[in-house]
Scaffold this active site. Structure first.
Site, PDB file in Angstrom:
ATOM      1  N   GLY A 107       0.848  -1.206   0.000  1.00 20.42           N
ATOM      2  CA  GLY A 107       0.000   0.000   0.000  1.00 20.42           C
ATOM      3  C   GLY A 107       0.874   1.243   0.000  1.00 20.42           C
ATOM      4  O   GLY A 107       1.822   1.334   0.774  1.00 20.42           O
ATOM      5  N   ARG A 121       0.985  -5.076  -5.284  1.00 22.89           N
ATOM      6  CA  ARG A 121       1.144  -6.233  -4.404  1.00 22.89           C
ATOM      7  C   ARG A 121       1.505  -7.395  -5.329  1.00 22.89           C
ATOM      8  O   ARG A 121       0.954  -7.536  -6.415  1.00 22.89           O
ATOM      9  CB  ARG A 121      -0.132  -6.499  -3.624  1.00 22.89           C
ATOM     10  CG  ARG A 121      -0.557  -5.287  -2.773  1.00 22.89           C
ATOM     11  CD  ARG A 121      -1.511  -5.684  -1.684  1.00 22.89           C
ATOM     12  NE  ARG A 121      -2.189  -4.527  -1.087  1.00 22.89           N
ATOM     13  CZ  ARG A 121      -1.696  -3.800  -0.093  1.00 22.89           C
ATOM     14  NH1 ARG A 121      -0.511  -4.070   0.408  1.00 22.89           N
ATOM     15  NH2 ARG A 121      -2.393  -2.795   0.406  1.00 22.89           N
ATOM     16  N   ASP A 173       5.411  -4.434   6.287  1.00 21.29           N
ATOM     17  CA  ASP A 173       6.072  -5.684   6.687  1.00 21.29           C
ATOM     18  C   ASP A 173       5.906  -6.804   5.661  1.00 21.29           C
ATOM     19  O   ASP A 173       6.773  -7.667   5.540  1.00 21.29           O
ATOM     20  CB  ASP A 173       5.697  -6.120   8.107  1.00 21.29           C
ATOM     21  CG  ASP A 173       4.230  -6.412   8.242  1.00 21.29           C
ATOM     22  OD1 ASP A 173       3.464  -6.106   7.299  1.00 21.29           O
ATOM     23  OD2 ASP A 173       3.831  -6.959   9.296  1.00 21.29           O
ATOM     24  N   THR A 222       4.435   2.905   5.311  1.00 17.36           N
ATOM     25  CA  THR A 222       3.028   2.463   5.417  1.00 17.36           C
ATOM     26  C   THR A 222       2.312   3.437   6.342  1.00 17.36           C
ATOM     27  O   THR A 222       2.909   3.940   7.294  1.00 17.36           O
ATOM     28  CB  THR A 222       2.909   1.033   5.988  1.00 17.36           C
ATOM     29  OG1 THR A 222       1.540   0.811   6.374  1.00 17.36           O
ATOM     30  CG2 THR A 222       3.769   0.795   7.212  1.00 17.36           C
ATOM     31  N   ASP A 232       0.095   2.520   8.329  1.00 11.93           N
ATOM     32  CA  ASP A 232      -0.429   1.760   9.475  1.00 11.93           C
ATOM     33  C   ASP A 232       0.389   1.896  10.767  1.00 11.93           C
ATOM     34  O   ASP A 232      -0.110   1.595  11.855  1.00 11.93           O
ATOM     35  CB  ASP A 232      -0.532   0.271   9.115  1.00 11.93           C
ATOM     36  CG  ASP A 232      -1.461   0.020   7.941  1.00 11.93           C
ATOM     37  OD1 ASP A 232      -2.334   0.868   7.687  1.00 11.93           O
ATOM     38  OD2 ASP A 232      -1.313  -1.028   7.267  1.00 11.93           O
ATOM     39  N   ASP A 251       2.721   0.017  11.843  1.00 11.56           N
ATOM     40  CA  ASP A 251       2.652  -1.298  12.500  1.00 11.56           C
ATOM     41  C   ASP A 251       3.946  -2.109  12.344  1.00 11.56           C
ATOM     42  O   ASP A 251       3.917  -3.329  12.368  1.00 11.56           O
ATOM     43  CB  ASP A 251       1.470  -2.100  11.911  1.00 11.56           C
ATOM     44  CG  ASP A 251       1.613  -2.314  10.408  1.00 11.56           C
ATOM     45  OD1 ASP A 251       2.461  -1.655   9.778  1.00 11.56           O
ATOM     46  OD2 ASP A 251       0.867  -3.144   9.864  1.00 11.56           O
ATOM     47  N   ARG A 295      -5.179  -1.819   8.972  1.00 14.13           N
ATOM     48  CA  ARG A 295      -5.103  -3.284   8.856  1.00 14.13           C
ATOM     49  C   ARG A 295      -5.311  -3.910  10.239  1.00 14.13           C
ATOM     50  O   ARG A 295      -6.345  -3.658  10.827  1.00 14.13           O
ATOM     51  CB  ARG A 295      -3.758  -3.688   8.247  1.00 14.13           C
ATOM     52  CG  ARG A 295      -3.818  -5.036   7.546  1.00 14.13           C
ATOM     53  CD  ARG A 295      -2.496  -5.384   6.939  1.00 14.13           C
ATOM     54  NE  ARG A 295      -2.182  -4.586   5.782  1.00 14.13           N
ATOM     55  CZ  ARG A 295      -2.562  -4.903   4.549  1.00 14.13           C
ATOM     56  NH1 ARG A 295      -3.256  -5.989   4.334  1.00 14.13           N
ATOM     57  NH2 ARG A 295      -2.248  -4.143   3.538  1.00 14.13           N
TER      58      ARG A 295
HETATM   59  O1  F6P Z   1      -1.397  -1.208   4.622  1.00 16.12           O
HETATM   60  C1  F6P Z   1      -1.990  -0.024   4.205  1.00 16.12           C
HETATM   61  C2  F6P Z   1      -3.465  -0.212   4.002  1.00 16.12           C
HETATM   62  O2  F6P Z   1      -4.000   1.032   3.583  1.00 16.12           O
HETATM   63  C3  F6P Z   1      -4.233  -0.745   5.195  1.00 16.12           C
HETATM   64  O3  F6P Z   1      -4.484   0.234   6.159  1.00 16.12           O
HETATM   65  C4  F6P Z   1      -5.463  -1.289   4.532  1.00 16.12           C
HETATM   66  O4  F6P Z   1      -6.035  -2.324   5.296  1.00 16.12           O
HETATM   67  C5  F6P Z   1      -4.943  -1.824   3.223  1.00 16.12           C
HETATM   68  O5  F6P Z   1      -3.714  -1.158   2.981  1.00 16.12           O
HETATM   69  C6  F6P Z   1      -5.859  -1.642   2.039  1.00 16.12           C
HETATM   70  O6  F6P Z   1      -5.279  -2.266   0.952  1.00 16.12           O
HETATM   71  P1  F6P Z   1      -5.767  -2.073  -0.561  1.00 16.12           P
HETATM   72  O7  F6P Z   1      -5.344  -0.700  -0.988  1.00 16.12           O
HETATM   73  O8  F6P Z   1      -5.057  -3.143  -1.296  1.00 16.12           O
HETATM   74  O9  F6P Z   1      -7.243  -2.191  -0.530  1.00 16.12           O
END
Ligand code: F6P
Length: 319
Positions: free
Chosen positions: A11, A72, A103, A125, A127, A129, A171
């Site tokens: 992300g 991803r 991570d 990120t 997050d 985290d 997340r």
């Molecule tokens: O890891 C960053 C994040 O924005 C999280 O907070 C969220 O759960 C996820 O990515 C969303 O992913 P995507 O953009 O693939 O829907």
């Protein structure tokens, strides 16, 4: 170290561009050729790799998103897929890589390091985290975006005397919810790291109403439940006028804050410094305002922890 490459993965987060700029400029400053890998690990496999010059990273420090694009790439778990990626680096004489991401991205970085490409991770990120750093690049910007949204929602919540349930990203982590809840004066903060007792939430709202308080803000981290589920649960115990707001991907965009730009600049340059000193298989971070490095093994050793003192404070201040 001969040549270095940089990629952004997972992300995106505001400040990733500033980190890419720092990696590129620090490398060139040190006299090292630097390459950008487009579309994260996917670009490594499909050979979407280009040499970068100083001007390629001009005018990006202030931009959200990532100029290198992100993707991803679950297939990167396959050794054969990684072999292709390594071959694409080696044919250009690239022996070192900086991976800017979360991570999940670090897992791929660790594998590449074990397989001979000297790799360093930079925490990017929203997050917050990742172990081994107090803050990740993008957290501060996302936090401020959420605070702005909460302030706006509070205006209308007050006018209409409603309870608002605001779902935020993160997340499995509750940092964004906790920090935004404290900064936005939320009456309730629900995070995955603490038990969520909706009956107690309803009782708190009721107590507030008896005191004359007619609106309330609940911030729920996506790792706990959705805003819709939270509203449904709440209605089992209390009859209040509720509205739900899912902030979604707006939390990931926008100009990075000054803090994120500085953090990204420091960490990006520090990653290059480590590689120059033959240190790899590590992630960089900032702890107590000092730059630190943590081996990937150590980063993965424990699950991310919330700041318990801040959580306790949030409970004390929202009575
Ligand atoms: O890891 C960053 C994040 O924005 C999280 O907070 C969220 O759960 C996820 O990515 C969303 O992913 P995507 O953009 O693939 O829907």
């Amino acid at each position: 170290m001969k040549k270095i490459a940089v990629l952004t993965s997972g992300g995106d987060s505001p400040g990733m561009n500033a980190a890419v700029r720092a990696v590129v400029r620090k490398s060139i400053y040190e006299g090292i050729e630097v390459y950008g890998v487009y579309q994260g690990y996917q670009g490594l496999v499909t050979d979407n790799i280009k040499k970068l010059e100083l001007g390629d990273v001009g005018d990006i420090i202030q931009r959200g998103g990532t100029k290198l694009y992100s993707a991803r790439c679950p297939e990167f778990i396959e050794p054969d897929v990684r072999k292709k990626a390594i071959a694409n680096l080696e044919k250009r004489g690239i022996d070192s890589l900086v991976v800017i991401g979360g991570d999940g991205s670090y897992r791929g970085a660790q594998r590449l390091d074990e397989e001979g490409i000297h790799t360093v991770g930079v925490p990017g990120t929203i997050d917050n985290d990742i172990n081994g750093t107090d803050y990740t690049i993008g957290f501060d910007t996302a936090l401020n975006t959420i605070i702005d949204a909460v302030d706006r929602i509070r205006d209308t919540a007050t006018s209409h005397e409603r309870t608002f349930i605001i779902e935020v990203m993160g997340r499995d982590a509750g940092d964004l919810a906790l920090w935004a809840g404290v900064a936005g004066g939320a009456e309730t903060i629900l995070i995955p790291e603490a038990p969520s007792d909706i009956k107690e939430v309803a009782e708190r709202i009721e107590t507030g109403m008896k005191r004359g308080k007619k609106h309330s803000i609940i911030i729920v981290a996506e790792g706990v439940m959705s805003a819709g589920e939270c509203a449904e649960e709440l209605r089992k115990y209390i009859n209040v006028d509720t509205r739900e707001s899912v902030l979604g991907h707006m939390q990931r965009g926008g100009k990075p804050t000054g803090s994120d730009r500085v953090l990204a600049s420091r960490l990006g340059a520090f990653a290059v410094e480590l590689l120059l000193n033959d240190i790899h298989g590590h992630a960089v971070g900032i702890e107590n305002n000092r730059m630190t490095k943590t081996s990937f093994d150590k980063v993965f050793e424990e699950s991310h922890k919330i700041d318990e003192g801040l959580y306790r404070l949030s409970r004390e201040l929202s009575i």
